[in-house]
Enzyme design. Structure first.
Site, PDB file in Angstrom:
ATOM      1  N   ASP A 138       0.877  -1.162   0.000  1.00  9.36           N
ATOM      2  CA  ASP A 138       0.000   0.000   0.000  1.00  9.36           C
ATOM      3  C   ASP A 138       0.923   1.223   0.000  1.00  9.36           C
ATOM      4  O   ASP A 138       2.116   1.132   0.337  1.00  9.36           O
ATOM      5  CB  ASP A 138      -0.958   0.004   1.196  1.00  9.36           C
TER       6      ASP A 138
HETATM    7  C1  BGC Z   1      -5.032   3.337   0.023  1.00 12.01           C
HETATM    8  C2  BGC Z   1      -5.108   2.377  -1.155  1.00 12.01           C
HETATM    9  C3  BGC Z   1      -4.880   3.127  -2.435  1.00 12.01           C
HETATM   10  C4  BGC Z   1      -3.540   3.834  -2.353  1.00 12.01           C
HETATM   11  C5  BGC Z   1      -3.193   4.630  -3.588  1.00 12.01           C
HETATM   12  C6  BGC Z   1      -3.779   4.170  -0.008  1.00 12.01           C
HETATM   13  O1  BGC Z   1      -3.828   5.185   0.948  1.00 12.01           O
HETATM   14  O2  BGC Z   1      -5.096   2.613   1.219  1.00 12.01           O
HETATM   15  O3  BGC Z   1      -6.351   1.738  -1.180  1.00 12.01           O
HETATM   16  O4  BGC Z   1      -4.915   2.246  -3.518  1.00 12.01           O
HETATM   17  O5  BGC Z   1      -3.566   4.750  -1.263  1.00 12.01           O
HETATM   18  O6  BGC Z   1      -4.000   5.753  -3.694  1.00 12.01           O
END
Ligand code: BGC
Length: 717
Positions: A265
């Site tokens: 993530d």
């Molecule tokens: C989120 C993800 C997301 C990523 C990119 C993170 O903060 O938890 O779900 O895909 O950011 O935006």
């Protein structure tokens, strides 16, 4: 020829030689088998080039390697459409003018359709739009289980049940990937709240992990062949999920045989050694200069010094290359399409099929426009655009039809439509009065109540603080109801809300969710009866927060940075049923403008993979065409280990015309009867008695039958 010219001559000759060699390279030939292409390209890469592929070079890309014709690789959120372009180096929008996309309803609305084939259609649209926007990896679907109704991202997930979540995710992923775009299922694993999400350490027993929190991921891997898995932010048993040896190495890549890539993530990587050795294949979003990412310079240095094995590096690169090959990065890149009429139709269909009619006394709905002359539409949720909200899943939609616009478009020629805001963070008593007056003067009042995507509502980054509708909406509904007995409530939420004291007083309540850019048209079509609602709740709506397991047991939001999932297997209806607690609206509940009758249950030995087949007749006994979601739950009579009172193991959504009936068959495979036995480290199916419960919701069981399994099945992963 002078020296400089000679040098240029030799340089271009050797460059031409390289390109000519690459032209013929096996990895560029789409006719070659994938693994042969992977090995061919891997063998040509330098150490530095390999490391280049393992980390971002902007917020959503990895660097190109022109020497090998490896293009820049683009990722995008997900899951409701293709997000606007971000960055490149900040979280701010890039400010492009060509980064719109079709906005689908929130995933909880998709889950409420109980229609995996429709999820597949939605996935196809998102895949086509990703191609048109030049993205290879779409960051979705989110399959984290709803453990607390306060979870900020509940709207972005598929509800509280592992089977339903898995079925919908498999459909969605197949759709996206059918277009040659990778789907990235997220967030692996146990990311069930936003509170302290970057650091909370989750502890749960092995059965809860295997039976509740992992099945949808496993189905994504083994049934849908998902090309990417995103690690979660939180820790699991003391180790960050993006670097978690047990989750990534032992389970995902070991037991499940996952051959594709694990992406962190964004900002979920914390340590070079753990990232290098515990199964992470691509690091994204770390708040550092790109060269200082954990899988950049420090990893390269460790590889050079022999601290990390080259075989580990090659394994990561192979996984990245597999996905690059599968997403046409070395072939003719398909063009895709954006915002076509067909895409809009899918967005509207998901919205229509996902809306859940929670209550409908005396056929208050649908509204008959030949008998209604005036409508009062009340509430800011009738006019707020929702598509862009909620953080990473927000979409810059091509357009968004609000409920008020949808209603005016549908009913404006037949009835007078007035609008009053009625409530709001800054609203005073005169607003309320205006709404009450409008309700008094109209034949029917429709209140659009809801949550929205602000902080502490339905949003990434924070959880809700309670189950209430904010800004005095409950009081407003009661006042409007006093002014007009024909008051309909439409909920625009992404998670359960409390409905006292007004629920008993209003004749009809429709849960419309955040319904995407066609949502306003869809809600109008449901209210005026062009569409017969067929959505079913993918989660329990509790009467009070304290009834919900994690809250009843004081197991949220954790203490001293650790959260113990004390409720174990008893998540959602598994808890309410086992503990005999009356929910406000049960899992699987959803009314229709017609009625369905169930009869003639037969249980028989299954064929092929099915251990048993559940067969029954379903009849539409009302006056309109409608769709019913028939649900099959199992109850094991005397399990060796405790099991929830009932567990969903099959369902089917069937459309029947008035008076039509159909014989429905739902197969139950071995896995449907199994539970996870920690002692045997595997799923076991025990001989013995089971009850098969067939119903219109988890609390509206229409048929019951018994069967005895007499076929012992060995433990399996
Ligand atoms: C989120 C993800 C997301 C990523 C990119 C993170 O903060 O938890 O779900 O895909 O950011 O935006």
């Amino acid at each position: 020829m002078n020296h400089t010219l000679l040098l240029i001559f030799f340089l271009s000759a050797s460059l031409a030689g390289t390109l000519a060699a690459e032209d013929r390279a096996l990895y560029l030939d789409p006719a070659q088998p994938r693994e042969a292409r992977v090995e061919d390209l891997l063998r040509r890469m330098t150490l530095e080039e390999k490391v280049t592929l393992l980390h971002g070079d902007s917020k959503f890309t990895t660097a190109a390697i022109p020497r090998l014709r490896i293009p820049r690789r683009w990722m995008s959120d997900g899951p409701h459409g293709v997000r606007e372009d971000i960055g490149p180096d900040t979280w701010q929008p890039a400010g492009h003018t060509d980064d719109f996309s079709t906005c689908m309803p929130a995933q909880i609305a998709l889950a409420s359709t109980w229609d995996p084939a429709l999820a597949q259609k939605e996935g196809e649209v998102i895949g086509q739009e990703a191609l048109a926007r030049g993205k290879q990896i779409m960051l979705g679907p989110g399959v984290n289980i709803l453990r607390t109704p306060l979870g900020g991202r509940t709207f972005e997930y598929l509800g509280e049940d592992p089977w339903l979540t898995g079925r919908m995710a498999v459909g969605y992923i197949r759709g996206v990937q059918s277009q040659g775009v990778a789907s990235c299922v997220k967030h692996f694993a146990a990311n069930n709240q936003e509170w302290d999400r970057m650091s909370i350490n989750v502890e749960m027993d092995e059965r809860a992990l295997r039976e509740i929190y992992l099945p949808a991921f496993k189905a994504a891997v083994q049934e849908a062949g998902v090309l990417a898995v995103m690690g979660a932010y939180n820790e699991f048993r003391g180790q960050h999920c993006c670097e978690n040896a047990y989750l990534l190495k032992d389970i995902l890549k070991g037991e499940w045989g996952f051959e594709n890539m694990v992406i962190s993530d964004w900002g979920g990587t914390h340590d070079t050694r753990e990232a290098a050795l515990n199964g992470l294949d691509l690091e994204m979003g770390t708040e550092k200069p790109y060269a200082e990412y954990y899988l950049a310079g420090a990893y390269l240095a460790g590889l050079r010094s022999g601290q990390y094995p080259m075989a580990g590096l090659d394994d990561k690169v192979r996984r990245n290359l597999r996905v690059m090959i599968a997403t046409h990065m070395f072939d003719q890149y398909p063009k895709g399409s954006l915002n076509t009429a067909a895409h809009q139709a899918v967005a509207r269909r998901v919205a229509e099929r996902g809306m859940v009619l929670l209550k409908n006394e005396k056929a208050a709905l649908p509204l008959n426009l030949s008998q209604i002359h005036s409508l009062a539409i009340i509430g800011e949720n009738a006019v707020i655009k929702q598509a862009h909200g909620g953080e990473s899943s927000g979409i810059k939609a091509f357009y968004e039809v609000t409920p008020l616009e949808g209603i005016i478009h549908r009913a404006g020629k037949h009835a007078t439509v007035t609008y009053a805001r009625g409530y709001g963070a800054d609203a005073g008593p005169e607003v309320t009065e205006q709404a009450v007056r409008a309700a008094q003067q109209a034949d029917v009042a429709i209140v659009f109540a809801g949550l929205g995507h602000d902080e502490f509502r339905d949003t990434e980054g924070s959880d809700r603080k309670d189950l209430k509708l904010p800004n005095g909406q409950g009081e407003l509904i009661s006042k409007v109801r006093q002014a007009n007995p024909r008051t309909i409530v439409v909920l625009v939420t992404g998670s359960p809300v409390q409905m006292d004291p007004w629920l008993a007083a209003v004749p009809a309540v429709l849960e419309a969710w955040y319904s995407g850019m066609e949502g306003g048209s869809a809600v109008a079509r449901v209210l005026f009866g062009d569409v017969n609602p067929s959505g079913k709740l993918p989660c329990t709506f509790p009467k009070r927060l304290e009834d919900s397991p994690a809250h009843a047991l004081g197991a949220y939001p954790g203490t001293n940075g650790t959260e113990r999932y004390a409720e174990g297997l008893l998540v959602g209806y598994r808890y309410f049923d086992t503990k005999e607690i009356e929910p406000l609206f049960a899992f699987g509940h959803g009314l229709s403008y017609t009625q369905f009758e169930y009869s003639n249950l037969k249980l028989a030995k299954g064929q092929g993979k099915a251990l048993e087949t559940v067969t029954f007749d379903l009849a539409n006994t009302g006056k309109r065409t409608g769709a019913e979601v028939a649900q099959v739950y199992i109850h094991q009579s005397n399990p060796r280990l405790p099991r929830p009172f009932k567990e969903l193991k099959g369902f089917k959504k069937v459309t029947l015309e008035a008076g039509e009936h159909q014989t429905i068959s739902i197969p139950l495979e071995t896995g449907a009867f199994a539970f996870y036995d920690p002692a045997q480290k595997g799923w076991v199916t025990e001989n013995g008695g089971f009850e098969i419960l067939v119903g219109s919701s988890s609390r509206d069981i229409r048929l019951q039958g018994k069967l005895t399994l007499d076929q012992s099945v060995p433990a399996a992963h």
